[in-house]
Design a protein around this motif. Structure first.
Motif: not given
Length: 146
Positions: A61-86
């Motif tokens: 996240i820190v490395d991509s803070i100037d271009n968060l668009e590039a990180l969106l798919p990874e962060v979205q997938a992280l959110g979905r995984r966390h939902l699956a974890y409860g």
């Protein structure tokens, strides 16, 4: 996020890197102190591996803070995984509080009101993306959990 807030995130993260594992331990200790009901979500988790994952995610996240668009798919997938974890929506506030507390402890004198605002803004943005990703159709969530 403002350019100054992004600079602060970069600067303060450089102070966290040398104490990364200690900071991650502080984070999870504080998380469970704030809300012990979250501890069972980690019952089958190797916490040393989890600490490394936390640090990698934060570093990405820190490395991509100037271009968060590039990180969106990874962060979205992280959110979905966390939902699956409860993880529930309200847990994100607890995680944010634990993260800011951890940064304050780890950064000591480098922690300021300006740093708190920058990190709070960054976390709010990331948490919003993660939560929004969990509201996508169930089949997208199922694919993300694979």
């Amino acid at each position: 996020m403002t350019p100054r807030q992004k600079d602060i995130i970069h600067e303060t993260w450089q102070c966290v890197i040398p104490i990364g594992d200690t900071a991650a331990k502080l984070f999870y200790d504080r998380l469970f102190e704030i809300d012990s009901s979250l501890k069972p979500l980690f019952a089958n988790t190797d916490l040393s591996q989890q600490r490394m994952k936390l640090l990698k995610s934060l570093n990405d996240i820190v490395d991509s803070i100037d271009n968060l668009e590039a990180l969106l798919p990874e962060v979205q997938a992280l959110g979905r995984r966390h939902l699956a974890y409860g993880v529930r929506d309200e847990n994100y506030d607890t995680v944010g509080a634990a993260l800011l507390w951890t940064l304050e402890q780890g950064l000591g004198e480098a922690w300021s009101e300006e740093a708190a605002e920058a990190w709070a803004a960054a976390y709010a943005l990331i948490a919003e993306v993660m939560v929004d990703a969990t509201r996508q159709p169930d089949e997208a969530i199922a694919r993300a959990a694979l």
